[in-house]
Scaffold this active site. Structure first.
Site, PDB file in Angstrom:
ATOM      1  N   ASP A  20       0.765  -1.099  -0.040  1.00 41.10           N
ATOM      2  CA  ASP A  20      -0.004  -0.134  -0.037  1.00 41.10           C
ATOM      3  C   ASP A  20       0.947   1.177  -0.088  1.00 41.10           C
ATOM      4  OD1 ASP A  20      -1.679   2.191   0.243  1.00 41.10           O
ATOM      5  OD2 ASP A  20      -2.992   1.201   2.102  1.00 41.10           O
ATOM      6  N   HIS A 135      -4.990  12.678  13.944  1.00 42.62           N
ATOM      7  CA  HIS A 135      -6.297  12.552  13.196  1.00 42.62           C
ATOM      8  C   HIS A 135      -7.377  11.736  13.911  1.00 42.62           C
ATOM      9  CE1 HIS A 135      -4.049  14.526  10.288  1.00 42.62           C
ATOM     10  NE2 HIS A 135      -3.099  13.848  10.113  1.00 42.62           N
ATOM     11  N   ASP A 172       2.290  19.779  12.775  1.00 39.99           N
ATOM     12  CA  ASP A 172       2.254  18.962  11.890  1.00 39.99           C
ATOM     13  C   ASP A 172       1.629  19.577  10.548  1.00 39.99           C
ATOM     14  OD1 ASP A 172       2.169  15.663  11.649  1.00 39.99           O
ATOM     15  OD2 ASP A 172       0.759  16.468   9.941  1.00 39.99           O
ATOM     16  N   HIS A 174      -0.120  18.395   8.450  1.00 38.41           N
ATOM     17  CA  HIS A 174      -1.644  18.268   8.249  1.00 38.41           C
ATOM     18  C   HIS A 174      -2.502  18.698   9.471  1.00 38.41           C
ATOM     19  CE1 HIS A 174       0.486  14.941   6.030  1.00 38.41           C
ATOM     20  NE2 HIS A 174      -0.320  15.312   5.212  1.00 38.41           N
ATOM     21  N   ASP A 265       6.506  16.681   9.542  1.00 37.89           N
ATOM     22  CA  ASP A 265       6.296  16.506   8.065  1.00 37.89           C
ATOM     23  C   ASP A 265       6.247  17.779   7.401  1.00 37.89           C
ATOM     24  OD1 ASP A 265       3.837  16.817   9.156  1.00 37.89           O
ATOM     25  OD2 ASP A 265       2.942  15.103   8.297  1.00 37.89           O
ATOM     26  N   TYR A 275       7.113  11.501   5.066  1.00 37.95           N
ATOM     27  CA  TYR A 275       8.001  11.091   6.286  1.00 37.95           C
ATOM     28  C   TYR A 275       9.465  10.796   5.830  1.00 37.95           C
ATOM     29  CZ  TYR A 275       3.433  10.519   8.699  1.00 37.95           C
ATOM     30  OH  TYR A 275       2.538  10.904   9.564  1.00 37.95           O
TER      31      TYR A 275
HETATM   32 ZN    ZN Z   1       1.043  15.031   9.133  1.00 43.50          ZN
END
Ligand code: ZN
Length: 697
Positions: A20, A135, A172, A174, A265, A275
Site C-alpha cells: 500500500d 487524526h 504537523d 496536516h 512532516d 516522512y
Molecule cells: Zn502529518
C-alpha cells in the site's frame, strides 16, 4: 534533570503487512532513526529516560468509545486478510496484530510525560511514539492514527491533575481534525493548528480546517486554525504566525500546560509532505535541544512573509478577533474575500520516483546539509551563561551552572575607552568596565553564549556606548540594542546604524597598538547569508521612551506599557518583529536608570530575545539592581522558562495606539510587522539611511 524522554522499543513492532504505497511511509524506522540520532548527538544522555507504559482501557475511554476500544482489542488475533479488510474501512490506516499494544504504549508515554511534568520531576519532555494520534477520532482511526494520544493526555491532565486551561499546539503539516472534533465545544482546551490547506486541496480536504472554524457553543474561540494556502512557507511565515496569532492568544489564554502535537512532516528536507527519516531525525534532535534550553539556531532566509501567508494571518485574526481582546487591539482588518472551496482530491504534484521527486529530493538534501553546516558553525557551548556582577551578592540566587566570571579585559583596552569617556576613568567605573568588556569578548569569541554584567554607576550610558562600539569593531555585524529606561542612543551613530566615523576608531586603536585587535579579523560569529539590510549595523530600540517615535527605521522608541497585556503586545507586535527582521548576531539588553520593568517582564524580554541571534544576548544591569533580578535573568539566559507575568490585564488605549502608530510608520520597511495581506494604503517612507549618511562627529 529538566527534560524527560519517554520511549519503548515495542512501539517499533507494528508494520505494514501488504502492499500500500499510501501507508508504507509510516514505518518503524521513524522511531529508530530518531533515537539513533539523539544518541549520536549526545542528547538522550542529557534527558531523564522513561520506559513507556501501556495506557489502561479506562484511560483510552477518556476520548474513545467502548465499542471502538473493543474493536481495536480484537485486532490482536485477526489474520492478515482480516486486518487488511478492516484497515480498508478507514482513510489511510493500516492495522497489525501489535497495533493495539503499540497504540496503548503511545498513549501511555504521553500520560507519563504529563505526570512527570505536573509532579515537577522535570520541566518538559518529549514522548517518542508511534502510531501518531492527532487524526484519530472518538470512534475512528484516520491518517495512521489509532488513539488520539494528545487529546487523551489533555483530558487526563484535567481529570488526574485538576488543570483548567490546556493549550494544544499542532505543528504537523496536516490539520489535526481529530483533536479539533474532540474539543470543539470545550473552552478549557485551546487547540491551535497551522497546516497546509491550499483552499481545501490538501489532505484531509475538510472545510472545517479553514480559519473560520473557531469552535462551537462554549468553545467558540478555542479552536484556532491557520491554513497555509500556498506551499513553500519559510521561517518568516512561521515567525509571523507565531508572533501575530499564536503567542498573543496563548498569553491571553494563560495555559497551565502546553501539549505539542509534534509531527515533523512540514520540516525542511521533506519532499513529499511525508516522512523523510533524515529530516525527521534532525527535527527531533533540534526540539530536544530546545527543551534542554540550548539556544536555537539563528534563522536564515529573507525575513519577509509571503503575501499568501499574510492573507492567512489576516483571515485568522479577523475570525478570532471577537474572541480574543489581544487581537482586537492590534488593529484587525476585515476578513478578505472568502476562499473558493473545492474539496475534491487532487493528484499529488510530486509522485515518488518521477523527475520532480528526484529534483525535490536533491534540493532537500542540500537544505539538510546546509543545516548541518550551521550546526557545526554554532556548536553547543559548554558554558551557556556567564555573569560579571561587581556589587551584587549574586551567588545566593544564581543557578549552579552559570559561570561567575573573575577576570577583566586587559588594562590598555579598558583605559583606551576610559580616555574617550571621562566618566569611566574613576577607579570603580574602570574596574566594572574591564569586567563588562571581558564578558563581551567571551561572547564575541564564542566561548560563552550569553551573559549579564553590571554597569558602573553613574556611567551606564557611556558603558552602553562602549559596548556598542566594541561589539561592532570586534566582529558583530548587526547589533540589536534594546534599551529600557533613561538611556540615550549614542549621538554619533549614523541614522542607518552604521558605526561611528573612522577617526575615533583609528585614534583608539593607536592607543593600544598599530592595528585593530586580532579578534576583529577572526570572529567566530558566523555571518548569515540573507539579510534585508546588508550594510546596516545597529538597530536601536528604546522601551520607555517619552513617546512613540521612529526618526529612522533603525531608531525606534515606544513608551513602557502600563499593563501586562500592553507589555506582551509591545514585545510581540513590535520588539520581536523588528528583532527577527533585523537578524542580529548579538542582542544587547540594557536596563538603565528607572527602567520600570518588573522582574518577570525583564525575564520574558530576555528570554524571547534569545531567539533572533542564536542565544547571543548580553544583559547590562545597573549595579543597584536586586540580586533577585540578576538570578531570574541568569536562569532565563540558561534556557529556563521565565516566571509568569501575573494576571492578564488588557493594554490601555494609549499603549495600543502607540503600537498601531509605529506599525503604520515602519511596516513598509520592516515586513515582519505586517499582519495583513493588503497594506493599508501608501505611507510616507522613513529614512532608510541608503544615502550613506555621515554622522555629526
Ligand atoms: Zn502529518
Amino acid at each position: 534533570m529538566r527534560t524527560a524522554l519517554v520511549y519503548h522499543e515495542d512501539m517499533t513492532a507494528a508494520q505494514l503487512l501488504w502492499e500500500d504505497p499510501e501507508c508504507e511511509i509510516e514505518r518503524p524506522e521513524r522511531l529508530t532513526a530518531a533515537l539513533e540520532r539523539l544518541r549520536q548527538w549526545g542528547l538522550e544522555q542529557r534527558c531523564l529516560q522513561l520506559a513507556a507504559r501501556e495506557a489502561s482501557e479506562a484511560e483510552l475511554g477518556l476520548v474513545h468509545s467502548p465499542e471502538y476500544v473493543s474493536l481495536l482489542r480484537g485486532t490482536q488475533t485477526l489474520s492478515t486478510r482480516e486486518l487488511q479488510a478492516l484497515s480498508g474501512q478507514y482513510d489511510a490506516v493500516y492495522f497489525h496484530p501489535s497495533t493495539f499494544h503499540c497504540a496503548r504504549l503511545a498513549v501511555g508515554a504521553a500520560l507519563q510525560l504529563v505526570d512527570a511534568v505536573l509532579t515537577g520531576a522535570v520541566h518538559n519532555g518529549l514522548a517518542l511514539v508511534r502510531p501518531p494520534g492527532h487524526h484519530s477520532q472518538r470512534a475512528a482511526a484516520n491518517g495512521f492514527c489509532v488513539f488520539n494520544n494528545v487529546a487523551i493526555a489533555a483530558k487526563y491532565a484535567k481529570q488526574r491533575h485538576g488543570l483548567h486551561r490546556i493549550l494544544i499546539v499542532d505543528w504537523d503539516v496536516h490539520h489535526g481534525q481529530g483533536i479539533q472534533y474532540i474539543f470543539e465545544d470545550d473552552p478549557s482546551v485551546l487547540y491551535f493548528s497551522w497546516h497546509r490547506y491550499e483552499h481545501g486541496h490538501f489532505w484531509p480536504y475538510l472545510r472545517e480546517s479553514d480559519a473560520d472554524a473557531v469552535g462551537q457553543g462554549q468553545g467558540r474561540g478555542f479552536t484556532v486554525n491557520l491554513p497555509w494556502n500556498q506551499v513553500g512557507m519559510g521561517n518568516a511565515d512561521y515567525v509571523a504566525a507565531f508572533l501575530h496569532v499564536l503567542l498573543p492568544v496563548a498569553f491571553e489564554f494563560d495555559p497551565e500546560l502546553v501539549l505539542i502535537s509534534a509531527g515533523f512532516d512540514s520540516a525542511i528536507g521533506d519532499p513529499e509532505g511525508g516522512y523523510h527519516l533524515e529530516s525527521l531525525s534532525q527535527s527531533v534532535c533540534m526540539v530536544v535541544k530546545a527543551l534542554l534550553g540550548d539556544p536555537a539556531l539563528p534563522l536564515s532566509g529573507p525575513m519577509e512573509p509571503h503575501h499568501s501567508a499574510l492573507e492567512s494571518i489576516q483571515s485568522v485574526r479577523a475570525a478570532q478577533a471577537p474572541h480574543w481582546k489581544s487581537l482586537q487591539q492590534q488593529g484587525s482588518t476585515p476578513i478578505l474575500n472568502p476562499s473558493t472551496y473545492s474539496l475534491e482530491r487532487r493528484a499529488s504534484p510530486v509522485s515518488p520516483g518521477g523527475p520532480k521527486f528526484k529534483a525535490a529530493e536533491a534540493q532537500a538534501s542540500a537544505a539538510l546539509s546546509s543545516l548541518l553546516d550551521q550546526l557545526h558553525l554554532n556548536p553547543t557551548l559548554p558554558v551557556r551563561t556567564a555573569v560579571a556582577l561587581t556589587a551584587l551578592d549574586a551567588a545566593l540566587v544564581l543557578p549552579a551552572d552559570v559561570l561567575r566570571q573573575e577576570g577583566s579585559a586587559p588594562q590598555e583596552e579598558t583605559r583606551a575607552w576610559a580616555r574617550v569617556h571621562k566618566a569611566l576613568a574613576q577607579d570603580k567605573a574602570l574596574t566594572a568596565l574591564g569586567r563588562v568588556l571581558h564578558l563581551l569578548n567571551g561572547i564575541l569569541d564564542g566561548q560563552v553564549s550569553s551573559g549579564i554584567a553590571a554597569t558602573p554607576e553613574p556611567a551606564a550610558a557611556p558603558t552602553l556606548d562602549v559596548v556598542i562600539r566594541h561589539s561592532l569593531s570586534h566582529g558583530a555585524r548587526r547589533l540589536l540594542c534594546v534599551a529600557v529606561g533613561q538611556l540615550d542612543r549614542p549621538a554619533d551613530l549614523a541614522d542607518d546604524g552604521s558605526p561611528p566615523p573612522p577617526l575615533l576608531w583609528s585614534g583608539l586603536w593607536r592607543a593600544n597598538s598599530s592595528s585593530p585587535p586580532a579578534r576583529a579579523r577572526s570572529s567566530p560569529l558566523t555571518p548569515r547569508a540573507c539579510s534585508l539590510f546588508p550594510g546596516r549595523r545597529n538597530l536601536w530600540l528604546n522601551i520607555r521612551g517619552k513617546e512613540a517615535a521612529a526618526p529612522s527605521m533603525f531608531q525606534v522608541s515606544v513608551p513602557l506599557p502600563g499593563t501586562t497585556g500592553g507589555f506582551v503586545s509591545c514585545v510581540l507586535a513590535l520588539v520581536l518583529p523588528l528583532a527577527y527582521g533585523f537578524q542580529p548576531d548579538l542582542v544587547l539588553v540594557a536596563l538603565g536608570p528607572a527602567h520600570g520593568l518588573q522582574a518577570p517582564q525583564a525575564a520574558l524580554l530576555a528570554s524571547l530575545l534569545r531567539g533572533p541571534a542564536g542565544g547571543r544576548v548580553l544583559v547590562l544591569l545597573e549595579q543597584e539592581s536586586t540580586s533577585q533580578l540578576a538570578g531570574i535573568l541568569a536562569r532565563v539566559l540558561q534556557g529556563e522558562a521565565p516566571p509568569g507575568l501575573g494576571p492578564f490585564s488588557m493594554a490601555s488605549p494609549e499603549d495600543t495606539q502607540a503600537l498601531i502608530y509605529l506599525r503604520g510608520q515602519l511596516e513598509a520597511e520592516w515586513k515582519m510587522l505586517q499582519v495583513a495581506g493588503e497594506a493599508g494604503g501608501a505611507r510616507p517612507r522613513l529614512n532608510t539611511g541608503s544615502g550613506g549618511s555621515s554622522s555629526p562627529q
